[in-house]
Every structure is written in C-alpha cells, then in structure tokens.
Write an enzyme that holds these catalytic residues in place. Structure first.
Site, short mmCIF file in Angstrom:
data_model
loop_
_atom_site.label_atom_id
_atom_site.label_comp_id
_atom_site.label_asym_id
_atom_site.label_seq_id
_atom_site.Cartn_x
_atom_site.Cartn_y
_atom_site.Cartn_z
N HIS A 64 0.75 -1.22 -0.11
CA HIS A 64 0.17 0.07 0.08
C HIS A 64 0.93 1.39 -0.01
CE1 HIS A 64 -4.12 -1.53 0.21
NE2 HIS A 64 -3.72 -2.33 0.82
N ARG A 482 -2.30 -10.53 -2.45
CA ARG A 482 -3.51 -11.08 -2.71
C ARG A 482 -4.25 -10.42 -4.44
NH1 ARG A 482 -2.15 -10.45 1.70
NH2 ARG A 482 -2.59 -11.70 3.62
N CYS A 549 -7.54 -11.36 3.43
CA CYS A 549 -6.77 -11.04 4.51
C CYS A 549 -7.82 -10.21 5.56
CB CYS A 549 -5.57 -9.82 4.31
SG CYS A 549 -4.60 -9.53 5.45
#
Length: 570
Positions: A64, A482, A549
């Site tokens: 991120h 992911r 997650c």
C-alpha cells in the site's frame, strides 16, 4: 465507524443459502467494517499519503505504501534512482514470499490438515516420507516425535492453543496421520522462518511491519562502510543470505508440501472456480521513469472466460474500463447508486442501511457490504496469484510454463484444473517459487550498481512543491500478494483533492453489482455441497483459497432462512 484496515484486513462475513440437499444456491460476501482513509486523506500533503494508506492493513503494509508513492510520483513526474527501484522490488518480493508461506501454513493449511490425527502418526514413517519429498535436513524420527509430543501436551491439557479453530475428525479430512504430522511440524518451522524474513524490510525500511517509505526513492542511505543509520555491507550480506534461506524453504518445504497435500484432494480441482475472468496490473519493474510500466517481470493483462489464447491490455486511466459500483454497498454516489465511477472520479459517501451488527441476517437484495464492486468493462474479475500465473502462462513465460506443466503433471491434472479452489492454492505456491528465484537477480543487480560506485537512493531535484502544477493526478499500480492494487490521487493546490484505492479484496470480495453479477467469492461458493452445515469446512476452503486478509464470520441458513450455524474463524 472508521477502521484503517478494512477491505484487506478486518471483518468478512459470508452468508450462504442452501437447498434441502445442502447445496449452496446463493452466497453473499459482506465486508462489515468501513475504512474511510480516503476521506481522511483529503486536504493533506500527497507526500504523506503513504503513511496513511499503509494502515489499510496490518499485513500488506509494504504494497500500500508503494502504490501510494507511485501514484504521487506518476502525478508529479518524479523519476526515482535505479537503486531505489531495486530496493523496492526486493521489499515487495520479500512481502510476497513471506505472505504466501504464512498463508499456506498458518491461515489455510488447517482447512486440509487434521491436527489431532497427527498424534496417530509413526514418526519414523513421517521421516521417511520427508526424505522422498526433498532434502530438507529436519527429517529424523526423533525430530518428528518431538513435535508430536508437543502436540500431545496441547491435546491432553485440553487446550490446542494456536490450533484451536478446526473441525478435527471431520470426514472431509483425507490426509494420512504421517502427512498431518509433517504439515504440523512445518507449520511450526514456518513460524520461526518468518522471523528472519521480515528483517529485510527492517534493513531497507527501518522497521517492520510498517516500514518507512518516501516519494522520490527509497528511505535508506547506502554506505560502503559501517554506519549505524545506513544500509551497510554487512546488512547487504545478510539480505543475500536470507534470500538463499527463503529459496531453500520454498524449494524444500513449501512446494513439496503443497504437492503432497494436493495429491489427496484432487477432487477440489473441479470446485470453486469463480467468475472465470482474471486481472493483473503487473509488477517488478526493471526500469525507471517511462520504462517503469514497460519493463515488468509480471505483465499486466486480462483473461476473459478462461481463454488462455488471448491476454487483453489494461488502461488504468480510461474512465470506461475500471469502475466501482455501489448498488449493493453501503455507499451513495451523487449520480445515484446504479452509476459506475472511475476511481479518479470516485466518491466515498457512507450510508449504512444494514442490520444491527454483528449477527442479524443481511438484506442481500439491498445493500449488504462496506466493500464496493469493482468491474473491468462491466465484468467481475478475479485477482491474485492465480490471475498472475495464468497471465504469465498465457503470455508464454518459459519459467512459468515449465513449473506449471511439471507440477500439474506430477498430480496428473490438466491446465484447466487451475480454475478451481485447488488451482488457487497451487498457483500461490508456484508463484512463490518464481518470485523467490527472481529475488537473486534483483539482489545481484543492486550489488552491481553499488560496486560501480552508484549509491543514490533518492531524487530530491523535484522535491519542491512550488514547482508542482496547480492540478495533477496520477495512479500507482502494482500487484500485492492478494492481487491487483491501485491508488488514484488527484492533487489541487499542492493538496490531495481526491484519493481512491481499489484493493485486491475489493475485486474478490465485493458484492453483486448493478446488473446482479456476483463477485468472485460469491460465484466460487455457488454449487458447493456442505457435508455438515454445522461444520462448513467447504466454505472455508474456497474462501481461504483466495487468501482473504480478513477475519471471517461465516453464517449458513437453510431453505427457510433459518440460521444453522455461526462460525468465527481465522
């Protein structure tokens, strides 16, 4: 409520409706906590955005941050030093390998491994089995007997500790006791292994799990001598040694365990497909500046309807390609809930209309999730390791094709088996092998530049806000463990005017859209038959194969809408 980790870590709720035979006729995926970071970022300095977006998740902190700094750099035309690109690639790759191994052993393996059954295993037979799988040195009967004794102490004490949540003895478990003991032992080994792996982030980013980052490069200086505040030769040697240890664990433990366990569950190679469409944004750029998006080790692309003969391109800025819908989400759009918005024009207008949390049944014909529904040209897309492996395979990547064909050949399964619950698990393992091997080249490239005398890690030539345009916008795209991840930022008068992040769990866990199309989680569960609705291990296996997650809360209702069971799981 504002929570900095929802969508990628937080609460996920699955409501599954079954017919009289226990077959799932409709599944609904609900994110039950709102994030709101996009709202918090408005009016802030865009160079600070990474520190906020990093808090989207307590696991995917690296990705991120990098998506955020890439977005700002793209908007303002920053070009980072080549060393910074190598460092970022190493940090991203370390996140992938660490995350995938942790998911397999600590978040998903217990859906397939019967912990209590391991007490019946013959340690000598387990050691012999290990020898047939790989040359991993921890393979003596005494070693496995020691693990068995530890487990016995848990069971006899009435507390399974870290192994508490499971349906031990469920008939869906198929592994022999010796394979169960092998997996439990490697579960514990992986706990110790990961403690060293995360040090790579600490070396380059100063700490873990929230390393430092910076717009314009990497947050670390490189020193050719010992220096307490820089990346030193000793630090770099440690990174090289750790890459070797990571590759050994993947080659000799993770990959063999996946193939060994998969051999007993080949029926899952025909379950849990999902939407059949796959999306990757691409990752691991070798170049910088204009070359950043054209020198990717993992290519971007789209595969539609399982068709591996064609990989379609992705345009991150075309307003007609990527859009988010909120028809079944607890948000409003100024143009109405039936509208789709490109992230540059995205809105975060919260409007909760759901039941009193946490356990009243959702009204799934209305809004039922804090997750939006992203679509590519109106279509739901699966993202993650399976999407990346399929796109690499379809693109003709030799390493991927060789690894996939060899592994499926050992299981006597066709390539089409990848479109399944088992396929997602296999793809994640094979991708880990590919990326761990790539890390050696990333490391060598960094060391070679340093040896040539290039120590630059940061470009400050453009780090003066007075030089910025009055208005700018940019998108930072990448692949997270992911799946496809992108942050879109709009800057006005040197401040953030709008910020939107579309994250992997949004693509996979989103609810139905305006046209009623299911998201990947929902589509993958439809048709599953539950052996025991009170112990819905089938739901856990497929949802966990996506590596959500999130902390999951699973509800199952019968044909009359009566709740059968409420399950809180990891």
């Amino acid at each position: 409520m504002v929570d900095p980790v929802t969508r990628i870590e937080g609460h996920l709720r699955i409501e599954a409706e079954t017919d009289a035979q226990g077959n799932i006729t409709r599944a609904s995926s609900s994110g039950t906590m709102v994030r709101g970071i996009e709202v918090i970022l408005k009016g802030r300095d865009p160079r600070d955005a990474w520190a906020f977006t990093q808090r989207f998740c307590g696991v995917c902190t690296v990705v991120h941050s990098i998506a955020s700094v890439r977005a700002v750099e793209y908007a303002l035309g920053y070009v980072i030093p080549q060393n910074a690109q190598h460092i970022r690639n190493l940090m991203i790759a370390a996140q992938f390998v660490h995350d995938h191994v942790m998911h397999f052993y600590h978040l998903h393996a217990l859906d397939w491994v019967d912990i209590v059954s391991a007490l019946k295993a013959d340690p000598a037979a387990t050691a012999k089995l290990q020898t047939t799988l790989s040359a991993w040195p921890n393979n003596s009967a005494e070693y496995f007997r020691s693990t068995q004794q530890k487990l016995k102490g848990f069971v006899e004490g009435g507390q399974l500790g870290i192994f508490t949540n499971g349906y031990w003895g469920h008939p869906a478990y198929k592994l022999p006791p010796e394979v169960n003991l092998l997996a439990v032992t490697h579960y514990l080994e992986a706990l110790a292994w990961q403690r060293d792996v995360v040090k790579i982030h600490a070396i380059f980013g100063g700490k873990n799990p929230h390393p430092n980052f910076v717009v314009g490069g990497a947050p670390c200086a490189i020193s050719e001598t010992a220096h307490a505040t820089a990346v030193t030769p000793d630090n770099l040697r440690f990174v090289g040694e750790m890459i070797g240890k990571m590759r050994s664990f993947v080659d000799q433990v993770y990959l063999p365990d996946t193939l060994a366990i998969a051999g007993y569950y080949k029926d899952w190679a025909s379950r849990g497909e999902g939407v059949g469409n796959f999306l990757s944004f691409g990752e691991f750029p070798r170049g910088v500046g204009a070359a950043e998006r054209t020198t990717l080790r993992i290519p971007p692309g789209v595969i539609l309807n399982r068709d591996l003969s064609k990989v379609m391109s992705v345009d991150f800025e075309d307003p007609t390609e990527i859009q988010e819908f909120v028809a079944h989400s607890w948000y409003d759009y100024s143009a109405g809930k039936q509208t789709g918005l490109h992230p540059y024009d995205g809105e975060t207008n919260l409007n909760y209309t759901g039941p009193t949390p946490p356990y009243e049944q959702l009204d799934v014909d209305q809004s039922y999730s804090w997750i939006k529904s992203p679509r590519w040209k109106g279509l739901p897309m699966e993202v993650g390791p399976l999407a990346r492996v399929l796109i690499l395979y379809a693109s003709g990547d030799r390493a991927t094709r060789g690894l996939v064909d060899h592994s499926l050949g050992r299981l006597d399964l066709p390539v089409s088996a990848l479109f399944s619950t088992l396929g997602r698990i296999a793809a994640r393992t094979l991708e880990t092998k590919l990326i761990a091997d790539e890390m050696s080249g990333m490391y060598d490239a960094l060391i070679a530049r340093i040896a040539s005398g290039d120590l630059a890690t940061f470009n400050d030539l453009l780090f003066d806000p007075s030089t910025w345009p009055k208005q700018a916008r940019g998108v930072g795209v990448m692949e997270a463990p992911r799946g496809a991840l992108a942050h879109w930022v709009t800057i006005e008068d040197r401040r953030i005017a709008n910020y939107q992040a579309v994250v992997p769990s949004t693509w996979n866990a989103g609810p139905r859209d305006t046209a009623g199309r299911e998201g990947p989680y929902e589509a993958a569960l439809r048709g599953h038959r539950l052996h025991d609705p009170a112990k819905p291990i089938e739901i856990l296996r497929t949802i966990h194969s996506f590596d959500p997650c999130l902390a999951c809360a699973v509800h199952v209702v019968d044909p009359h809408g009566e709740e059968l069971v409420r399950v809180n799981v990891l």
